[in-house]
Write an enzyme that holds these catalytic residues in place. Structure first.
Site, PDB file in Angstrom:
ATOM      1  N   THR A 181       0.922  -1.133   0.000  1.00 46.48           N
ATOM      2  CA  THR A 181       0.000   0.000   0.000  1.00 46.48           C
ATOM      3  C   THR A 181       0.950   1.168   0.000  1.00 46.48           C
ATOM      4  OG1 THR A 181      -1.725  -1.108   1.306  1.00 46.48           O
ATOM      5  CG2 THR A 181      -1.604   1.248   1.535  1.00 46.48           C
ATOM      6  N   VAL A 210     -13.277  -5.368   0.305  1.00 45.61           N
ATOM      7  CA  VAL A 210     -13.038  -3.931   0.529  1.00 45.61           C
ATOM      8  C   VAL A 210     -11.797  -3.747   1.396  1.00 45.61           C
ATOM      9  CG1 VAL A 210     -13.990  -1.814   1.511  1.00 45.61           C
ATOM     10  CG2 VAL A 210     -15.466  -3.361   0.223  1.00 45.61           C
ATOM     11  N   ASP A 212      -8.925  -1.739   3.731  1.00 43.12           N
ATOM     12  CA  ASP A 212      -8.909  -0.742   4.823  1.00 43.12           C
ATOM     13  C   ASP A 212      -8.488   0.640   4.328  1.00 43.12           C
ATOM     14  OD1 ASP A 212      -6.197  -2.077   4.499  1.00 43.12           O
ATOM     15  OD2 ASP A 212      -5.697  -0.304   5.677  1.00 43.12           O
ATOM     16  N   GLY A 231      -0.464  -3.051   5.417  1.00 37.27           N
ATOM     17  CA  GLY A 231      -0.471  -4.419   5.935  1.00 37.27           C
ATOM     18  C   GLY A 231      -1.755  -5.104   5.534  1.00 37.27           C
ATOM     19  N   ILE A 232      -2.103  -6.147   6.238  1.00 34.50           N
ATOM     20  CA  ILE A 232      -3.308  -6.904   5.906  1.00 34.50           C
ATOM     21  C   ILE A 232      -4.538  -6.097   6.333  1.00 34.50           C
ATOM     22  CG2 ILE A 232      -4.584  -9.044   6.320  1.00 34.50           C
ATOM     23  CD1 ILE A 232      -2.030  -9.482   4.701  1.00 34.50           C
ATOM     24  N   GLY A 233      -5.360  -5.747   5.351  1.00 35.42           N
ATOM     25  CA  GLY A 233      -6.474  -4.837   5.608  1.00 35.42           C
ATOM     26  C   GLY A 233      -7.417  -5.320   6.689  1.00 35.42           C
TER      27      GLY A 233
HETATM   28  N1  GLY Z   1      -3.811  -2.648   3.367  1.00 35.63           N
HETATM   29  C1  GLY Z   1      -4.213  -2.904   2.046  1.00 35.63           C
HETATM   30  C2  GLY Z   1      -5.229  -3.956   1.932  1.00 35.63           C
HETATM   31  O1  GLY Z   1      -5.231  -4.914   2.691  1.00 35.63           O
HETATM   32  O2  GLY Z   1      -6.043  -3.858   1.073  1.00 35.63           O
END
Ligand code: GLY
Length: 319
Positions: A181, A210, A212, A231-233
């Site tokens: 990101t 969707v 974050d 990171g992981i949304g």
């Molecule tokens: N942080 C980006 C996503 O997980 O979409």
């Protein structure tokens, strides 16, 4: 600077996740991030607003195919690119964004456009309609390395949870999962804050997922602090990380304290994420639970970065 002006501050990121594999990868990412820092910091010194600086920084990072936003975005499970971006202006405390938009070069510019409208967050069809209204030229953000990554994943039946953080060099993709990101947070010479975040998503996700990045969980700013997450949304949403850190600063914590508390909680919950931020006093902070955070900052006196930050500390700060 006149007596009423403050020293501008700037921090940017290009993702968080697994370590870069090569020294060459680290140096290439550092060069990319510092070039953006220098250009955007010069704008802030020339009197640009934090919102303008953030949009310009995101624009530059979206144009760099190394990062997972704009050109170079990862592909979703169906082989399509859908991007999300948001902008929050701390002085007006207004959030705007686009979710799962396709065929556009700079999603952050759509987010900026929406700052001026009553309907400030648009998803796929609405964002496509806005592009048509604005007569934005159709643009294909796909690059070969991301296509090859998707083809390889398809051959392996999509076992990875996410795509690589960055394209380290041509046709070499980081082996382990991570989520790229890009994000920019700025404090301008008038003392106003803004935050912007843009992403191609996790990579290989199902249609309609969707991110974050176009939620206050991933991007948030007030007059007190601005935060951009990576990171992981799903992990960022579960922590509501950006808003959580900003609210803590609003309630009286220092920015480093707010990062320390929030990242400690995130680690306890086994989240995989990172964040960058600036507060109204000019403090800069960053934090991660992931292996690596690709961030760089400008204090006015010096530039620095987090690319080789591998110890167990959860946060760092500068002023
Ligand atoms: N942080 C980006 C996503 O997980 O979409």
């Amino acid at each position: 600077m006149s007596v009423n002006q403050v020293q501008p501050k700037l921090i940017i990121h290009g993702g968080a996740g697994s370590s870069l594999k090569s020294k060459e990868g680290v140096e290439a990412v550092r060069k990319s991030l510092y070039a953006v820092l220098e250009e955007v910091y010069a704008l802030l010194l020339a009197g640009a607003s934090s919102q303008a600086a953030v949009v310009h920084g995101c624009h530059l990072l979206e144009d760099n195919p190394r990062f997972n936003a704009g050109t170079g975005s990862v592909l979703q499970s169906d082989g399509q690119i859908r991007m999300s971006a948001s902008l929050m202006d701390g002085s007006t405390q207004q959030f705007s964004g686009v979710i799962n938009v396709s065929r556009v070069q700079h999603p952050i510019e759509l987010a900026q456009h929406l700052q001026n409208f009553p309907d400030r967050v648009l998803s796929d069809h609405g964002a496509a309609e806005l592009l048509r209204e604005l007569q934005v030229p159709v643009y294909n953000p796909m690059i070969e390395i991301r296509l090859q990554e998707w083809l390889q994943e398809r051959d392996e039946n999509f076992i990875k949870e996410a795509a690589g953080v960055v394209a380290e060099k041509e046709l070499v993709v980081p082996e382990k999962a991570g989520a790229g990101t890009i994000g920019v947070v700025a404090l301008d010479s008038q003392g106003f804050l803004a935050a912007g975040t843009s992403t191609g998503g996790k990579g290989f996700e199902r249609i309609g997922r969707v991110s974050d990045s176009a939620m206050p969980a991933g991007n948030y700013a007030t007059e007190f602090a601005g935060i951009s997450c990576t990171g992981i949304g799903e992990d960022i949403i579960d922590e509501c990380l950006a808003a959580r850190i900003v609210v803590r600063v609003t309630d009286g914590m220092s920015l480093p304290q707010a990062f320390e508390r929030s990242l400690t909680e995130a680690k306890k919950h086994r989240r995989d994420l990172g964040a960058i931020g600036i507060d109204a006093t000019g403090a800069i902070a960053w934090g991660k639970t992931s292996e690596v955070l690709l961030a760089a900052f400008h204090t006015g006196g010096q530039m620095g970065d987090t690319l080789e930050w591998m110890d167990d500390a959860l946060i760092g700060f500068a002023s």
